[in-house]
Design a protein around this motif. Structure first.
Motif, PDB file in Angstrom:
ATOM      1  N   HIS A  53     -35.048  43.006  27.381  1.00  0.00           N
ATOM      2  CA  HIS A  53     -34.198  41.693  27.110  1.00  0.00           C
ATOM      3  C   HIS A  53     -34.206  41.801  25.064  1.00  0.00           C
ATOM      4  N   ARG A  54     -35.541  41.150  24.999  1.00  0.00           N
ATOM      5  CA  ARG A  54     -35.681  40.896  23.668  1.00  0.00           C
ATOM      6  C   ARG A  54     -35.401  42.146  22.781  1.00  0.00           C
ATOM      7  N   LYS A  55     -35.741  43.545  23.347  1.00  0.00           N
ATOM      8  CA  LYS A  55     -35.040  44.676  22.397  1.00  0.00           C
ATOM      9  C   LYS A  55     -33.737  44.935  21.975  1.00  0.00           C
ATOM     10  N   ILE A  56     -33.147  44.180  23.274  1.00  0.00           N
ATOM     11  CA  ILE A  56     -31.329  44.550  23.282  1.00  0.00           C
ATOM     12  C   ILE A  56     -30.905  43.411  22.383  1.00  0.00           C
ATOM     13  N   GLU A  57     -31.276  42.862  22.200  1.00  0.00           N
ATOM     14  CA  GLU A  57     -31.253  41.099  21.326  1.00  0.00           C
ATOM     15  C   GLU A  57     -31.380  41.497  19.686  1.00  0.00           C
ATOM     16  N   ALA A  58     -31.849  42.237  20.445  1.00  0.00           N
ATOM     17  CA  ALA A  58     -32.484  42.545  18.258  1.00  0.00           C
ATOM     18  C   ALA A  58     -31.471  43.139  17.994  1.00  0.00           C
ATOM     19  N   LEU A  59     -31.157  44.531  18.590  1.00  0.00           N
ATOM     20  CA  LEU A  59     -29.853  45.908  18.267  1.00  0.00           C
ATOM     21  C   LEU A  59     -28.740  44.608  18.338  1.00  0.00           C
ATOM     22  N   ASN A  60     -28.078  44.138  18.948  1.00  0.00           N
ATOM     23  CA  ASN A  60     -27.117  43.475  19.060  1.00  0.00           C
ATOM     24  C   ASN A  60     -26.878  42.681  17.469  1.00  0.00           C
ATOM     25  N   LYS A  61     -28.145  42.182  17.253  1.00  0.00           N
ATOM     26  CA  LYS A  61     -28.326  41.102  15.751  1.00  0.00           C
ATOM     27  C   LYS A  61     -28.037  42.388  14.602  1.00  0.00           C
ATOM     28  N   VAL A  62     -28.852  43.098  14.960  1.00  0.00           N
ATOM     29  CA  VAL A  62     -28.768  43.819  13.930  1.00  0.00           C
ATOM     30  C   VAL A  62     -27.127  44.481  13.111  1.00  0.00           C
ATOM     31  N   GLU A  63     -26.663  44.683  14.548  1.00  0.00           N
ATOM     32  CA  GLU A  63     -25.004  45.412  14.906  1.00  0.00           C
ATOM     33  C   GLU A  63     -23.554  44.266  14.508  1.00  0.00           C
ATOM     34  N   PHE A  64     -24.652  42.399  14.476  1.00  0.00           N
ATOM     35  CA  PHE A  64     -23.786  41.538  14.140  1.00  0.00           C
ATOM     36  C   PHE A  64     -22.991  41.464  12.752  1.00  0.00           C
ATOM     37  N   LEU A  65     -25.161  41.881  12.295  1.00  0.00           N
ATOM     38  CA  LEU A  65     -24.689  41.379  10.844  1.00  0.00           C
ATOM     39  C   LEU A  65     -24.178  42.661  10.148  1.00  0.00           C
ATOM     40  N   ILE A  66     -23.938  43.762  11.004  1.00  0.00           N
ATOM     41  CA  ILE A  66     -23.210  44.544   9.753  1.00  0.00           C
ATOM     42  C   ILE A  66     -22.097  44.577  10.156  1.00  0.00           C
ATOM     43  N   GLU A  67     -21.115  44.135  10.603  1.00  0.00           N
ATOM     44  CA  GLU A  67     -19.550  43.797  11.712  1.00  0.00           C
ATOM     45  C   GLU A  67     -19.488  42.585  10.517  1.00  0.00           C
ATOM     46  N   SER A  68     -20.303  42.340  10.298  1.00  0.00           N
ATOM     47  CA  SER A  68     -19.850  40.430   9.551  1.00  0.00           C
ATOM     48  C   SER A  68     -20.560  40.861   7.900  1.00  0.00           C
ATOM     49  N   GLU A  69     -20.318  41.923   8.344  1.00  0.00           N
ATOM     50  CA  GLU A  69     -20.783  42.356   6.290  1.00  0.00           C
ATOM     51  C   GLU A  69     -21.872  42.078   5.693  1.00  0.00           C
TER      52      GLU A  69
END
Ligand SMILES: [Fe+2]
Ligand SMILES: [Fe+2]
Length: 134
Positions: free
Chosen positions: A22-38
């Motif tokens: 669960h935590r690993k998925i959250e961490a990956l989603n966070k990276v993706e969100f940060l890239i998306e939001s530049e």
């Protein structure tokens, strides 16, 4: 694409491992969100460090459990973890400049797919071997 945690799909019935996933998925989603939001490269790099750390700790925990219980497919499973970490670390080494963001996104899609498939197959096989009733 971000992975949505879904108990029915991802829960394997081993609490430590489920919490890690669960935590690993959250961490990956966070990276993706940060890239998306530049977000700034340094902020993305920090989130990526966190993801690498969580992945490495999780893999070590899983492998230790498999070693302790003499899981017959341990070597193959370790190999899968190693490939994932190496690929994740190479993304870490690259910069997150604007022109590289498309590549970074494609890589993140690969990691999302990998995690989702790995949990549902390789990890589930192990848990099933350990607890045939699950
Ligand atoms: Fe695994
Ligand atoms: Fe796992």
């Amino acid at each position: 694409m971000a992975i949505e945690w879904n108990e029915r799909v991802f829960r394997l019935g081993v609490d430590d491992i489920d919490a890690d996933h669960h935590r690993k998925i959250e961490a990956l989603n966070k990276v993706e969100f940060l890239i998306e939001s530049e977000a700034e490269a340094s902020v993305i790099a920090k989130a990526l460090d966190e993801l690498i750390k969580r992945a490495a700790e999780h893999f070590a925990r899983e492998e230790e459990l498999m070693r302790r219980t003499r899981y017959p497919a341990l070597d193959k499973h370790i190999e899968l973890h190693k490939e994932f970490l190496e690929r994740l670390s190479s993304l870490h080494a690259s910069s997150f400049s604007a022109e590289k963001q498309t590549d970074a996104r494609a890589e993140l899609d690969f990691f999302s797919d990998w995690m989702s498939v790995h949990i549902q197959n390789a990890d589930r096989n192990y848990v099933h071997w350990l607890h045939p009733e699950r």
